[in-house]
Every structure is written in C-alpha cells, then in structure tokens.
Design a protein around this motif. Sequence first.
Motif: not given
Length: 569
Positions: A323-332, A339-353
Amino acid sequence: MTVERDGLKTRVGQALGESRADLVIKNTRFLNVVTGEIAEGDIALCGDVIVGTYERYDGVEEIDGRGLTVVPGFIDTHLHCESTCVTPGEFDRCVLPRGTTTAICDPHEICNVLGEEGLRYFLDSAGGTVLDLFVQLSSCVPATELETSGARLEAPDLVRHMNHPKVLGLAEFMNFPGVFHKVDGVLDKLAAFDGRHIDGHAPLVTGKELNAYLSCGIRNCHETTSAAEAMEKLRKGMQVLIRDGSVSKDVHALAPVISAETSPFLGFCTDDRNPLDIAEEGHMDHLIRSAIRLGAPVAHVYRAATWSAARGFRLFDRGLVAPGQRADLVLLDDLEECAVNRVIRGGRVVTADSFANRPSVAPVGLDSVKLDPVEEGDFAVPAGQSVQSVIGLLPGKIITEHRRIEMTPVAGRLVADPARDLLKICVFARHGSNRNIGRGFVQGFGFAEGALASSVGHDSHNLCVVGSNDADMAIAINRLIALQGGFVAVRNGRIVGELALPLAGLMSLEPFETVEHKLRALRAGVRAMGCPLAEPFLQLAFLPLPVIPHLKITDRGMVDVDRFELIAA
C-alpha cells in the motif's frame, strides 16, 4: 506522485473496503521483496497507487490472477536509449511489455553529438513515454580531451536542467582519471551536484583511488566485471549495478555476489542493448532469469531489480507490492523464469493501445555527419617501429588488451594481416571541426575480407571502420556519410548489409520491429564474412572509448588508457 485531500479520501475509502477499488487483481500470489515470502491475497489499486494487499477486495475492474505471481515493476538503473538504435518512444514500446516500468537513461551519446539540443530532445521525449523514463544529466561531454566531440557541456550547462522533473542527478562520471588528477572542470561538475545523485563509472578502480572517487559523492558503478571487484565496492558503500547488455555481459560473473546481505545494495542494468537481443533474449526480464538460472536466490534477485534499484536512486514511491506504492506491477506465469504474462503501469494494464496517443517529438540531428567523402589513401599507415601497439578485442567485454605485435612493412606502409587476425582500424572525425583521422590495428574480429563501419563510436561518435583492405574501408565510410550514420558491412567492393541511423547518427526513425529485422539481416551478412562475434558493431563501437582500459583508438590516434595519453605514431 501528487494528490489532493479528496484524492486521499478516495484512497482511504477503497483501502478500507468502503467502496470498490478501481482495479483489483483477485486470487493471486505476490512476491514480498521485503520478507522474501510468496504471499496470497488480492491487490487493490486506486488510480496509480496500490491501496490494499493481503486482504480481500472488490473492484470496479477485476483481473483473475489465479496461477500468476505478481512482482514489482522492473527498474533499469542505467542505459543509453541511443544504443537500442531506436528513439525513446520506440524504446518505450519495446521494453515496457517485458516488465521494465522505470528506466534511468544517460543521453550522453546524443549529447556528445548535439549538446543541449540532444539533451532537450531526450527530456521532451521522456515526458511522453508510458514507462517512467528518467534522464540523468550527461557529465562527460566530451568524455575526455583525447578525442573530438560534437559538443561540450560544462557545469553551468548542466545546472540549468538539474531541477527538471525528469532529472534525478548527474550521469555516469566516466572521467575518473580527471578526478584523480583534480582537474578543475571535472571537479566543478561534481561540486555542482554535491548532495544530489551522481552515477559512477569505475572499471577496475580499487584501493585509495576508489576511496577518492567515492569521496566525491559518487554512488554506484555499472562497470564491475568480477566478484572480487564487486565486493570491494560494496564494502566501501558503493551500489553495484549488475549489467548485461549486447556486448558487456557481467551477470555470470556477478550472480554469486547476490545474497540477502548484498541485495539491498545491488541493482540491474542493460547499459547498451539492441532490439535484436531484446527480441531474442529479453530486457530486464532476461537479466533476472539469467541470475536465477545461475543460482542466485530468487527473492534477492527480484529485490535487487526493484526495491533496491529504486532506493539507490531515492525513488521511494516504487519497488514494492505494498500500500502507498506506485502501481507498477508485473504479472508472471513463472517466477523463476520471469515469464511475463502482462504488465500494469501506473494502475493501467499495458496494451498496444497504451502507446497510441503519446505526444510526438520531432527528430533532431538529421545532418550530423559533417565529413567529405574519403579516399583509399586516407587509410594509409606509414611504417614506423617494427613492434606496434595493437588493440586486443575480448568478446563480450568492452575492456581490451594492449598487445605488442611485430609487423612487417609492405612498400613502406603497415597493412592488415588477416592471416594473424590483424585488421586495420581507423576513426574519422565527423563533427566538422577538424579532419582528424586516427589509425591503428586490432585483433579479434576474425574476418579475412571486407570492412565494417559504424557512426556509433562511444562516446564522441566519430566514424569507426575496421577492415582487411583500404578499398572496402573507404566504401564503408562513404556509405555511412551518405546514410548520415548507421552500420555498414562491405565485402569485395560490395555492400552486404546496412542499417541507417540518421537521428544524430545514432538512432533509426523506424519502428523497433523494422530495426530488429534489419539488424538480423545485417548480422547474417557479417557472419557470412567470417566474423564470429555475437555483436560486431557494438563491439566496434566501444573501441574509441578512451575511459575503458586498456588500449583504445580515437580520431587523434591510439590511446594508452592506463597512462591516459596518446601513443606516438
């Protein structure tokens, strides 16, 4: 991160479960890099901040994390975006989906070509990337006085930018000989950033000289190549950044150093890594899984790549799933294999868009190669002493050997001798201020016919060419001039591969996928010439770098780095 009172009320309400969190990763496991445990529980996000862990939450949006392990976003503690051969925007697209959510770059490549214009280009670019790109202020422009740079940045030039929101401090201080010799201009830069973060660069520096270097407030080093060297630096309070780029690969040597005690004082970095290697091996994810495969403890490796990296640069808002940390997360999918499944940067799921609406930054330095066409006679080396200083290439390292080899003149000149893997190397000044040509010889490229040329020549980025004969070398240099920079391979008078890098002679204007494809074709062409090196152009690019032991070459001639002086022709 800044937040007002109402924003804090929203965070508190979501953390307490009084309202649904903006995003919740449900039914997941996550690595706690503080305790080393694999914990269970939902991860609740409010905007770009983590507001809940270890508890159960409901979200407006939910991700089923079953079978996944969540870790903090990876932090590349030292790199040069220019060495990826693509613009910062394309670097962003290339590495963020692989889990690199924060990167700390030193634009000294473009600054050595364009000065403040290049620095401003990077600061503007960093403002628009999806990943968090920080820009350290380049401390060595020029790197030394033993070469011709395209620009000069003194302490007042750097101080003008020190309070930019994307600036953390002073970039790698490569001129360690200048520190030991107490050069005024060198010390002025260190004094101007006293109390701010200062990155180091201290290959093989030891003993009292290391003490002197650290006494100036320099905090880290990414040039460490052995466990013994790492331990001395760690004992003296220096953060060691473990590097694995396209040329310098130090994870194998330094993985044994990673432990519970040392991991808080370590970090990982790529330094110089091109899109082809990123596509084939990975970025920070590659370094992490390499260290784990070599036996380094899993939790300590991830701690070094996240929390320790952040703390070393005073970035206290990231590096933990807490809690309190930036929501930069890697789901493995797999923790040990990273093995990266998806990435969340600044609380948003990273996609091509995620990359669709970024602001564009106009390219700069599209006419930076200011050199008239060359002729075969420009490459001639008059016969001198029978025993010559020769650069000894070491595959996978930017350190070179200083070899002394007897050479027999041919018609009053010294020439390449491919039978002994002895090729000619020349460096042409390309910034328009002079017509300098440095000439010498090198062993280690391994090809018998042809030439390789590059406008990437750390750090002043003059034109470098290595070859078996003057005719092919001239063709290669003239093609670089026509391209306004890049990589060129020539064999028997024919161009067998090239990559144009017209932005300051360092970066392509094309997407990273196109650059990767062209690098793949170029690599195949060079291998067909008989060159065994994995990255011959990047290996060539480091030969004009006179701050890395032991023997180098610049446009002014051969440089004895240990003595920090030119060798008489």
